[in-house]
Scaffold this motif. Structure first.
Motif, PDB file in Angstrom:
ATOM      1  N   SER A 187      -7.832 -23.882 -25.097  1.00 12.94           N
ATOM      2  CA  SER A 187      -7.121 -22.606 -25.198  1.00 12.94           C
ATOM      3  C   SER A 187      -5.673 -22.824 -24.808  1.00 12.94           C
ATOM      4  O   SER A 187      -5.322 -23.852 -24.230  1.00 12.94           O
ATOM      5  CB  SER A 187      -7.751 -21.555 -24.265  1.00 12.94           C
ATOM      6  OG  SER A 187      -7.709 -22.018 -22.918  1.00 12.94           O
TER       7      SER A 187
ATOM      8  N   HIS B 190      -2.765 -20.265 -22.847  1.00 11.31           N
ATOM      9  CA  HIS B 190      -2.323 -18.991 -22.270  1.00 11.31           C
ATOM     10  C   HIS B 190      -0.812 -19.009 -22.168  1.00 11.31           C
ATOM     11  O   HIS B 190      -0.229 -19.981 -21.679  1.00 11.31           O
ATOM     12  CB  HIS B 190      -2.954 -18.790 -20.881  1.00 11.31           C
ATOM     13  CG  HIS B 190      -2.275 -17.731 -20.063  1.00 11.31           C
ATOM     14  ND1 HIS B 190      -2.172 -16.427 -20.489  1.00 11.31           N
ATOM     15  CD2 HIS B 190      -1.664 -17.787 -18.840  1.00 11.31           C
ATOM     16  CE1 HIS B 190      -1.530 -15.722 -19.564  1.00 11.31           C
ATOM     17  NE2 HIS B 190      -1.203 -16.520 -18.565  1.00 11.31           N
TER      18      HIS B 190
ATOM     19  N   HIS C  59       1.917 -17.927 -20.263  1.00 18.00           N
ATOM     20  CA  HIS C  59       2.039 -17.436 -18.901  1.00 18.00           C
ATOM     21  C   HIS C  59       3.281 -16.565 -18.713  1.00 18.00           C
ATOM     22  O   HIS C  59       4.411 -17.027 -18.900  1.00 18.00           O
ATOM     23  CB  HIS C  59       2.077 -18.608 -17.920  1.00 18.00           C
ATOM     24  CG  HIS C  59       2.010 -18.217 -16.493  1.00 18.00           C
ATOM     25  ND1 HIS C  59       0.896 -18.431 -15.709  1.00 18.00           N
ATOM     26  CD2 HIS C  59       2.900 -17.594 -15.684  1.00 18.00           C
ATOM     27  CE1 HIS C  59       1.118 -17.975 -14.494  1.00 18.00           C
ATOM     28  NE2 HIS C  59       2.336 -17.453 -14.459  1.00 18.00           N
TER      29      HIS C  59
ATOM     30  N   ASP D  90      -3.837 -13.465 -25.470  1.00 17.40           N
ATOM     31  CA  ASP D  90      -3.533 -13.950 -24.128  1.00 17.40           C
ATOM     32  C   ASP D  90      -4.146 -15.314 -23.834  1.00 17.40           C
ATOM     33  O   ASP D  90      -3.706 -16.018 -22.930  1.00 17.40           O
ATOM     34  CB  ASP D  90      -4.013 -12.928 -23.091  1.00 17.40           C
ATOM     35  CG  ASP D  90      -3.468 -13.190 -21.709  1.00 17.40           C
ATOM     36  OD1 ASP D  90      -2.243 -13.431 -21.588  1.00 17.40           O
ATOM     37  OD2 ASP D  90      -4.249 -13.156 -20.737  1.00 17.40           O
ATOM     38  N   GLY D  91      -5.198 -15.684 -24.553  1.00 18.61           N
ATOM     39  CA  GLY D  91      -5.718 -17.044 -24.468  1.00 18.61           C
ATOM     40  C   GLY D  91      -6.590 -17.358 -23.280  1.00 18.61           C
ATOM     41  O   GLY D  91      -6.541 -18.490 -22.773  1.00 18.61           O
ATOM     42  N   VAL D  92      -7.428 -16.393 -22.838  1.00 18.95           N
ATOM     43  CA  VAL D  92      -8.341 -16.647 -21.722  1.00 18.95           C
ATOM     44  C   VAL D  92      -9.783 -16.554 -22.232  1.00 18.95           C
ATOM     45  O   VAL D  92     -10.284 -15.454 -22.484  1.00 18.95           O
ATOM     46  CB  VAL D  92      -8.121 -15.654 -20.563  1.00 18.95           C
ATOM     47  CG1 VAL D  92      -9.051 -15.987 -19.398  1.00 18.95           C
ATOM     48  CG2 VAL D  92      -6.667 -15.684 -20.109  1.00 18.95           C
TER      49      VAL D  92
ATOM     50  N   TYR E 132       3.441 -22.354 -20.639  1.00 18.50           N
ATOM     51  CA  TYR E 132       2.133 -22.183 -21.267  1.00 18.50           C
ATOM     52  C   TYR E 132       1.201 -23.278 -20.777  1.00 18.50           C
ATOM     53  O   TYR E 132       1.632 -24.359 -20.367  1.00 18.50           O
ATOM     54  CB  TYR E 132       2.254 -22.204 -22.802  1.00 18.50           C
ATOM     55  CG  TYR E 132       2.742 -23.508 -23.389  1.00 18.50           C
ATOM     56  CD1 TYR E 132       1.848 -24.487 -23.833  1.00 18.50           C
ATOM     57  CD2 TYR E 132       4.110 -23.763 -23.523  1.00 18.50           C
ATOM     58  CE1 TYR E 132       2.296 -25.680 -24.388  1.00 18.50           C
ATOM     59  CE2 TYR E 132       4.563 -24.953 -24.074  1.00 18.50           C
ATOM     60  CZ  TYR E 132       3.663 -25.904 -24.503  1.00 18.50           C
ATOM     61  OH  TYR E 132       4.102 -27.093 -25.040  1.00 18.50           O
TER      62      TYR E 132
ATOM     63  N   HIS F  76      -6.300 -22.464 -20.319  1.00 20.42           N
ATOM     64  CA  HIS F  76      -7.073 -21.627 -19.393  1.00 20.42           C
ATOM     65  C   HIS F  76      -8.559 -21.963 -19.534  1.00 20.42           C
ATOM     66  O   HIS F  76      -9.418 -21.112 -19.323  1.00 20.42           O
ATOM     67  CB  HIS F  76      -6.833 -20.141 -19.670  1.00 20.42           C
ATOM     68  CG  HIS F  76      -6.500 -19.350 -18.438  1.00 20.42           C
ATOM     69  ND1 HIS F  76      -7.435 -19.093 -17.458  1.00 20.42           N
ATOM     70  CD2 HIS F  76      -5.348 -18.787 -18.016  1.00 20.42           C
ATOM     71  CE1 HIS F  76      -6.875 -18.381 -16.490  1.00 20.42           C
ATOM     72  NE2 HIS F  76      -5.597 -18.189 -16.803  1.00 20.42           N
TER      73      HIS F  76
ATOM     74  N   HIS G 173      -2.197 -11.206 -15.473  1.00 18.51           N
ATOM     75  CA  HIS G 173      -1.905 -11.349 -16.894  1.00 18.51           C
ATOM     76  C   HIS G 173      -1.538  -9.990 -17.500  1.00 18.51           C
ATOM     77  O   HIS G 173      -2.049  -8.953 -17.091  1.00 18.51           O
ATOM     78  CB  HIS G 173      -3.125 -11.891 -17.635  1.00 18.51           C
ATOM     79  CG  HIS G 173      -3.470 -13.312 -17.322  1.00 18.51           C
ATOM     80  ND1 HIS G 173      -3.897 -14.199 -18.282  1.00 18.51           N
ATOM     81  CD2 HIS G 173      -3.459 -14.015 -16.162  1.00 18.51           C
ATOM     82  CE1 HIS G 173      -4.141 -15.388 -17.729  1.00 18.51           C
ATOM     83  NE2 HIS G 173      -3.886 -15.284 -16.428  1.00 18.51           N
TER      84      HIS G 173
ATOM     85  N   TRP H 163      -7.903  -8.267 -18.755  1.00 14.53           N
ATOM     86  CA  TRP H 163      -6.922  -9.239 -18.301  1.00 14.53           C
ATOM     87  C   TRP H 163      -7.428 -10.009 -17.104  1.00 14.53           C
ATOM     88  O   TRP H 163      -8.241  -9.507 -16.318  1.00 14.53           O
ATOM     89  CB  TRP H 163      -5.617  -8.520 -17.929  1.00 14.53           C
ATOM     90  CG  TRP H 163      -5.060  -7.686 -19.019  1.00 14.53           C
ATOM     91  CD1 TRP H 163      -5.245  -6.346 -19.208  1.00 14.53           C
ATOM     92  CD2 TRP H 163      -4.258  -8.134 -20.126  1.00 14.53           C
ATOM     93  NE1 TRP H 163      -4.592  -5.923 -20.342  1.00 14.53           N
ATOM     94  CE2 TRP H 163      -3.969  -7.000 -20.927  1.00 14.53           C
ATOM     95  CE3 TRP H 163      -3.734  -9.375 -20.492  1.00 14.53           C
ATOM     96  CZ2 TRP H 163      -3.206  -7.080 -22.084  1.00 14.53           C
ATOM     97  CZ3 TRP H 163      -2.960  -9.458 -21.643  1.00 14.53           C
ATOM     98  CH2 TRP H 163      -2.699  -8.324 -22.426  1.00 14.53           C
TER      99      TRP H 163
END
Length: 642
Positions: free
Chosen positions: A133, A135, A137, A146-148, A176, A179, A568, A609
Motif C-alpha cells: 500500500s 499512504h 501522509h 488514503d491507503g490503509v 508517503y 501502511h 489521518h 480513518w
C-alpha cells in the motif's frame, strides 16, 4: 522552485530503550546532491537527478546491485501522472548488501512533486510477493485514497496495479509510506512536495530534500519478536552495578543517592534509560539513504538562502537536527507555513516534517547533523559550495536519562504548572480526565462551546484503572509545549518547542469545540503492549466523530516514552496557549512522557480513518484506533461515496 536532493552509528556507553507487545490481531497498518535554480525545476525534474558521488571502491562494489540513495524526482500533476514500481531489490546500504523494498529501484523512493489546485495521479504497481500500500501522509484525500488496508481499501495484491487519484487541496512538505505490516522499516517511504498554487511566502534560492530514516539488516519481524521476548533487548546503556560509578560521576550525586534513585525506578518497574525501543545497536541511521560515513553533499553558493525540507521517515527514531555554526529559521511545520522562528536545533519526531532556511555565509563546509535522541548514533551530510568538502562532525552528546519529572512525580519550575501570585508561586490545582467511552457520548444538541484559552495545566491520574495494558503511569501529566524534550536545552543552544510555532495565516475554521474526548496513552513494556486507555486496537471500539462538528482530544501520556500521534484525513490544531487563531496546525503531534496535550479537530472528512502512534512497532503492538466520521453519533460509519 528549485530543488536539490540526494548517513551510522557510534554507540556510547550511555542510554536507551524499551517496549511493545504483539497484538494477536494487529492493527490494519497494514553523495552528490544536484542543485537547481527556482526556474529550472521543471526541466530538472524531467531530466531526473544525477547519482550521488561515492568512493571508487564503493562504486565498484555497487555495480551489480546499485546503491541506496539514488532516487529521482517525479511530477504527479503532469498530464498522464506517474508510475511507481514497488519491489525487493539488492542494494548497498552503508557498504553492505541489503534487500530493501524499493520504489522505482531506490530507497528512499522518488521525491514526488504535486501542484496545489491540480489533480494528482499515481499508478502503483506491486511487484512484491505480498500485499502492499501507499499512504499519503498529511494529505487531505478521499478516504478511499488514503491507503490503509482494512480501513480505507483492501490493499494492493501481488501483481496488481492500484491507481491513486485526487485533487490537491494544500501545499507544503509531506511524505508517503507503506501502511502494510512492517514494510516501512524495509525502505518503503519517500518525500512528497506540494507546490503552492499562489506565490510561496518562503524566500529561498536553493532547495534540498532531507529524508531521515533508520535501517536494520535484521528482519523487522525478528526485531519485533525480540522486543516482545525481552524488555529492553536493544538497550545496552541500562544502569548496572558495573556502571554505578560512572553515573555517580556523571550526575555529581552521592553513591547512596544514586542507589536510592535506582531503587525507586525498580519499584516502579521502569528504567531511566528507556528513551528508544530500538537503538544504534542494530540501526544504521540514514540521510537520503546514505550513512554518515558516506556523507552526502548539499551544494549552494556563498550568500544563498538554502531551504531544507526535512522529513523524519524513521520507524522508531527521533532525531535532534542542527547545522553547527549556522542558525536555522523554521518556516514550515508539517506542511503548514508558520511565522519564522530562528533556532539552533530542533527535535523532529517520527513522521513530522519541518522546513528550515539557512544562509551559507562563506566558502566553507558545514556539517548537517541529525543525532539520534538516545545518542546511539547519527546521520550526517555536508552543506558546502562544492563537492569534496567536509566539516568537523560533532561528538555525540552524553545520552539523556529520564527523571522522576518525566513520570509526573517531581517537576521543576517550568513543569510544575505554577503561576505568580502576590510574589509567591502557587501550584495549579490538577483536574481529572476520565477515559473516553463511546457508550457514554452525550447528545450533541446539549453541548456548549468549550474554552479555547487558559486550559487546565495539570491532570491528576489517580489510581490505575486501565488494566494489564498499562503497568506504569504518571501521577500527574503536565502541559509541556514550551519544553524542548529530554536531553535538550542544557547547552545554551536555542531549541525549537511547539510553543514557538504560530500559523502564518489563521485557518478558515477555528470555531471553539463543543465536545472532548480523553485518551490516555498506555503501555505494558514487559509484554510490549501499547494502546489507548489500556486497550489494544483489537480490544477497542471505533471512535466516532460527527460530520461537521468541532471537537477536542485531550491526550494524557501515562508512559515514559515519547509518542508521535498521527490522525489521518484531518488536521489537528495544537493548543499551545497562543491566541486561538495562531495555534499551530499539524498532522502529527509528539506527546512527551507525562504530558497533557490537547488538539482541536474539524470533522470535515467523511469515512473511516486511522489514528495511531507512528512508532511502527507501537502501532503493530496495538496503539491504533479507527475513527469514523458519521452522520449521526447514534448511527453507523457513513459511506463517503453515498
Amino acid at each position: 522552485m528549485n530543488l536539490s536532493l540526494a548517513t551510522r552509528y557510534s554507540c556510547t556507553e550511555r542510554e536507551l530503550v524499551v517496549s511493545d507487545n504483539s497484538d494477536s490481531k494487529e492493527p490494519p497498518i497494514s553523495n552528490k546532491q544536484p542543485r537547481l535554480s527556482r526556474r529550472s525545476f521543471v526541466k530538472g525534474a524531467a531530466a531526473g537527478l544525477a547519482g550521488l558521488a561515492i568512493s571508487p571502491s564503493l562504486q565498484a562494489k555497487s555495480k551489480p546491485k546499485g546503491v541506496a540513495g539514488n532516487f529521482s524526482v517525479l511530477d504527479a500533476s503532469k498530464p498522464g501522472g506517474i508510475d511507481l514500481y514497488i519491489e525487493r531489490k539488492d542494494l548497498l546500504i552503508d557498504g553492505k548488501v541489503g534487500r530493501p523494498i524499493t520504489i522505482n529501484g531506490s530507497i528512499p523512493g522518488p521525491v514526488i512533486r504535486m501542484k496545489e489546485g491540480r489533480e494528482a495521479l499515481m499508478r502503483v504497481h506491486n511487484r512484491l510477493g505480498e500485499s502492499t500500500s501507499i499512504h499519503w501522509h498529511g494529505m487531505l484525500v478521499p478516504f478511499n485514497m488514503d491507503g490503509v488496508p482494512g480501513i480505507s481499501f483492501p490493499g494492493i495484491d501481488p501483481g496488481e496495479t492500484f491507481t491513486y487519484k485526487f485533487d490537491v487541496r494544500q501545499n507544503g512538505t509531506y511524505w508517503y509510506h507503506s501502511h502494510t505490516g512492517l514494510q516501512e522499516q524495509l525502505g518503503h517511504y519517500g518525500q512528497l512536495i506540494v507546490e503552492p498554487e499562489d506565490d510561496d511566502p518562503v524566500d529561498y534560492d536553493v532547495e534540498h530534500t532531507i529524508v531521515l530514516s533508520d535501517w536494520t539488516f535484521e528482519d523487522p519481524t525478528t526485531a519485533f519478536k525480540k522486543l516482545k521476548t525481552m524488555e529492553g533487548y536493544y538497550n545496552f546503556q541500562r544502569p548496572t552495578i558495573a556502571n554505578l560509578d560512572d553515573q555517580v560521576k556523571a550526575t555529581d550525586k552521592g553513591l547512596m543517592e544514586v542507589i536510592g534513585k535506582r531503587l525507586n525506578w525498580d519499584w516502579m518497574r521502569m528504567d531511566p534509560t528507556d528513551i528508544a525501543d530500538i537503538t544504534g545497536s542494530t540501526y544504521t541511521y540514514l540521510l537520503n539513504g546514505r550513512s554518515a560515513r558516506e556523507n552526502p553533499t548539499f551544494t549552494a553558493e556563498p550568500g544563498q538562502k538554502v531551504r531544507f525540507r526535512i522529513t523524519n521517515a524513521a520507524t522508531m527514531s527521533y532525531f535532534d537536527f542542527r547545522i553547527p555554526g549556522l542558525p536555522m529559521t523554521v518556516v514550515n511545520a508539517d506542511g503548514q507555513n508558520v511565522e519564522p522562528v530562528e533556532t539552533d536545533e530542533l527535535r523532529i519526531a517520527v513522521a513530522e516534517t519541518y522546513d528550515v532556511v539557512v544562509t551559507l555565509p562563506d566558502d566553507k563546509a558545514y556539517t548537517v547533523f541529525a543525532e539520534a535522541m538516545d545518542r546511539s548514533g547519527y546521520a550526517r551530510g555536508t552543506l558546502a559550495p562544492k563537492e569534496g568538502m567536509a566539516a568537523k562532525v560533532p561528538e555525540l552528546r552524553r545520552r539523556p536519562m529520564l527523571t522522576m519529572a518525566d513520570m509526573g512525580m517531581v517537576h521543576g519550575s517550568m513543569k510544575m504548572a505554577k503561576k505568580a501570585m502576590g510574589g509567591e508561586m502557587e501550584m495549579a490545582k490538577p483536574v481529572k480526565y476520565e477515559a473516553h467511552d463511546e457508550a457514554k457520548v452525550s447528545p450533541i444538541k446539549n453541548r456548549t462551546e468549550l474554552p479555547v484559552k487558559d486550559l487546565p495545566t495539570m491532570v491528576e491520574h489517580g489510581p490505575d484503572e486501565h488494566g494489564p495494558g498499562s503497568i506504569t503511569m504518571a501521577k500527574n501529566a503536565y502541559r509541556q509545549f514550551d519544553e524542548p524534550g529530554v536531553g535538550l536545552g542544557d547547552d545554551n543552544r536555542r531549541v525549537l518547542s511547539y510553543g514557538q510555532l504560530k500559523v502564518l495565516e489563521t485557518p478558515k475554521d477555528r470555531r471553539p469545540p463543543t465536545r472532548e474526548i480523553n485518551l490516555h496513552l498506555t503501555g505494558n513494556m514487559h509484554q510490549y503492549i501499547w494502546g489507548f486507555n489500556g486497550k489494544k486496537w483489537s480490544e477497542s471500539q471505533m471512535i466516532r466523530f460527527k460530520y461537521g462538528e468541532r471537537l477536542r482530544i485531550n491526550m494524557i501520556n501515562d508512559t515514559m516514552m515519547n509518542h508521535p500521534i498521527h490522525l489521518h484525513g484531518m488536521w489537528m490544531d495544537l493548543y499551545v496557549g497562543h491566541e486561538y487563531g495562531k495555534n499551530p496546525r499539524k498532522h502529527t503531534v509528539n506527546v512527551q512522557p507525562a504530558e497533557l496535550l490537547t488538539v482541536d479537530i474539524t470533522a470535515d472528512a467523511p469515512g473511516q480513518w486511522a489514528f495511531h502512534c507512528h512508532l511502527l512497532y507501537h502501532m503493530k503492538a496495538g496503539m491504533f484506533r479507527t475513527v469514523a466520521v458519521v452522520r449521526d453519533l447514534e448511527g453507523e460509519p457513513i459511506d463517503a461515496e453515498a
